[in-house]
Design a protein around this motif. Structure first.
Motif, PDB file in Angstrom:
ATOM      1  N   PRO A  31      79.799  46.577  51.955  1.00  0.00           N
ATOM      2  CA  PRO A  31      80.027  45.149  52.186  1.00  0.00           C
ATOM      3  C   PRO A  31      80.942  44.559  51.112  1.00  0.00           C
ATOM      4  O   PRO A  31      80.990  45.036  49.979  1.00  0.00           O
ATOM      5  CB  PRO A  31      78.616  44.552  52.093  1.00  0.00           C
ATOM      6  CG  PRO A  31      77.689  45.702  52.349  1.00  0.00           C
ATOM      7  CD  PRO A  31      78.381  46.897  51.772  1.00  0.00           C
ATOM      8  N   THR A  56      78.134  35.477  48.514  1.00  0.00           N
ATOM      9  CA  THR A  56      77.912  35.858  49.911  1.00  0.00           C
ATOM     10  C   THR A  56      78.552  37.217  50.159  1.00  0.00           C
ATOM     11  O   THR A  56      79.431  37.648  49.407  1.00  0.00           O
ATOM     12  CB  THR A  56      78.512  34.821  50.879  1.00  0.00           C
ATOM     13  OG1 THR A  56      79.921  34.683  50.602  1.00  0.00           O
ATOM     14  CG2 THR A  56      77.834  33.471  50.710  1.00  0.00           C
ATOM     15  N   THR A  58      79.895  40.071  53.423  1.00  0.00           N
ATOM     16  CA  THR A  58      80.143  40.413  54.825  1.00  0.00           C
ATOM     17  C   THR A  58      80.434  41.904  54.936  1.00  0.00           C
ATOM     18  O   THR A  58      80.990  42.508  54.013  1.00  0.00           O
ATOM     19  CB  THR A  58      81.332  39.615  55.397  1.00  0.00           C
ATOM     20  OG1 THR A  58      82.495  39.853  54.578  1.00  0.00           O
ATOM     21  CG2 THR A  58      81.028  38.132  55.416  1.00  0.00           C
ATOM     22  N   ASP A  59      80.059  42.468  56.072  1.00  0.00           N
ATOM     23  CA  ASP A  59      80.260  43.896  56.314  1.00  0.00           C
ATOM     24  C   ASP A  59      81.041  44.076  57.609  1.00  0.00           C
ATOM     25  O   ASP A  59      80.835  43.325  58.575  1.00  0.00           O
ATOM     26  CB  ASP A  59      78.906  44.603  56.406  1.00  0.00           C
ATOM     27  CG  ASP A  59      79.056  46.100  56.552  1.00  0.00           C
ATOM     28  OD1 ASP A  59      79.443  46.754  55.563  1.00  0.00           O
ATOM     29  OD2 ASP A  59      78.795  46.610  57.656  1.00  0.00           O
ATOM     30  N   ASP A  60      81.941  45.069  57.642  1.00  0.00           N
ATOM     31  CA  ASP A  60      82.792  45.247  58.824  1.00  0.00           C
ATOM     32  C   ASP A  60      82.006  45.704  60.050  1.00  0.00           C
ATOM     33  O   ASP A  60      82.481  45.575  61.182  1.00  0.00           O
ATOM     34  CB  ASP A  60      83.933  46.222  58.523  1.00  0.00           C
ATOM     35  CG  ASP A  60      83.448  47.581  58.060  1.00  0.00           C
ATOM     36  OD1 ASP A  60      82.219  47.753  57.889  1.00  0.00           O
ATOM     37  OD2 ASP A  60      84.296  48.472  57.850  1.00  0.00           O
ATOM     38  N   ASP A  62      78.202  45.185  60.158  1.00  0.00           N
ATOM     39  CA  ASP A  62      76.968  44.410  60.294  1.00  0.00           C
ATOM     40  C   ASP A  62      77.164  42.905  60.174  1.00  0.00           C
ATOM     41  O   ASP A  62      76.205  42.143  60.323  1.00  0.00           O
ATOM     42  CB  ASP A  62      75.952  44.861  59.236  1.00  0.00           C
ATOM     43  CG  ASP A  62      75.665  46.350  59.318  1.00  0.00           C
ATOM     44  OD1 ASP A  62      75.690  46.880  60.438  1.00  0.00           O
ATOM     45  OD2 ASP A  62      75.421  46.968  58.266  1.00  0.00           O
ATOM     46  N   GLY A  63      78.370  42.475  59.856  1.00  0.00           N
ATOM     47  CA  GLY A  63      78.595  41.044  59.688  1.00  0.00           C
ATOM     48  C   GLY A  63      78.044  40.547  58.359  1.00  0.00           C
ATOM     49  O   GLY A  63      78.199  41.193  57.329  1.00  0.00           O
ATOM     50  N   THR A  64      77.359  39.426  58.383  1.00  0.00           N
ATOM     51  CA  THR A  64      76.804  38.848  57.159  1.00  0.00           C
ATOM     52  C   THR A  64      75.580  39.635  56.707  1.00  0.00           C
ATOM     53  O   THR A  64      74.673  39.904  57.501  1.00  0.00           O
ATOM     54  CB  THR A  64      76.409  37.379  57.379  1.00  0.00           C
ATOM     55  OG1 THR A  64      77.570  36.636  57.775  1.00  0.00           O
ATOM     56  CG2 THR A  64      75.846  36.777  56.101  1.00  0.00           C
ATOM     57  N   ASP A  92      74.582  47.537  53.421  1.00  0.00           N
ATOM     58  CA  ASP A  92      74.656  47.447  54.882  1.00  0.00           C
ATOM     59  C   ASP A  92      73.671  48.424  55.525  1.00  0.00           C
ATOM     60  O   ASP A  92      72.950  49.158  54.835  1.00  0.00           O
ATOM     61  CB  ASP A  92      76.089  47.672  55.373  1.00  0.00           C
ATOM     62  CG  ASP A  92      76.617  49.068  55.075  1.00  0.00           C
ATOM     63  OD1 ASP A  92      75.807  49.967  54.740  1.00  0.00           O
ATOM     64  OD2 ASP A  92      77.846  49.276  55.169  1.00  0.00           O
TER      65      ASP A  92
END
Length: 231
Positions: A31, A56, A58-60, A62-64, A92
């Protein structure tokens, strides 16, 4: 014949699925963490409170994702000078871990006076030239310490406070000083009190009183002028 063709089609489709699955890439990207606020900042020693602005992630795939950190009441310690590192982590679903750091330096606001100085100290009938090291207090903001004030050998407890206008104030304080003289007045208590402070391009000038607190004849008050030049 139709059964054979149908069976071959099923086998081909199964092979295609297996082939595609075997060619798909594993998720190895951690992430990405974004810090809220500056990644590097300074706080004054004894700051009443400071809240970490957080981060914060974000993961490519899983999203947030959630973020954890080692921020605590002692990281940073607002009552101890030093450089502190807050580490943020996010994981993630595939187990990839992303990290980011924020550096917080807790500083004494009087650190501009810290350093090694050549001192020219004049009192009535006396001249002293010596090296003076000024350090900042690690737990009390705006306080500095002199390692050998007025050139007395064990006079290590003298301090001064930085005022809001940027000058130094030396409160009246008593120290048992070992002088260079001889006889009954060689070792006596002295009370030092700052009179005035003036800064210049190479250091500062401190006018102070030196009051000898012994019994007669080891008494009296003299006013001295110490010129501090940064080495």
């Amino acid at each position: 014949m139709r059964k054979i063709i149908l069976s071959l089609s099923v086998v081909a489709m199964s092979f295609s699925v297996v082939f595609l699955n075997s060619c798909s890439k594993d998720d190895t990207t951690p992430p990405s963490i974004s810090l809220a606020g500056d990644a590097s900042l300074e706080l004054s020693l004894n700051t009443a409170s400071w809240a970490d602005p957080g981060a914060t992630a974000t993961d490519d795939e899983d999203g947030t994702v959630s973020v954890t950190s080692d921020y605590s009441s002692t990281n940073p310690n607002l009552n101890m000078t030093g450089t502190y590192t807050i580490t943020y982590s996010a994981t993630d679903a595939a187990g990839n871990v992303g990290t980011a750091v924020r550096t917080v330096r807790v500083k004494n606001d009087a650190e501009i006076f810290a350093g090694t100085y050549s001192v020219h100290d004049t009192c009535p009938g006396l001249v002293f030239n010596y090296t003076q090291i000024i350090t900042v207090d690690e737990t009390l903001n705006n306080r500095v310490h002199f390692n050998k004030f007025a050139d007395y050998a064990n006079n290590t407890g003298i301090y001064a406070n930085r005022l809001a206008n940027g000058t130094l104030e030396m409160p009246a304080q008593t120290a048992n000083a070992i002088g260079s003289g001889s006889g009954t007045c060689a070792i006596e208590d002295h009370r030092f009190t700052g009179v005035s402070f003036t800064s210049n391009s190479t250091g500062f000038v401190l006018v102070y009183t030196d009051e000898l607190l012994g019994s007669a004849p080891c008494t009296g008050t003299t006013q001295c002028t110490a010129t501090f030049t940064l080495q």
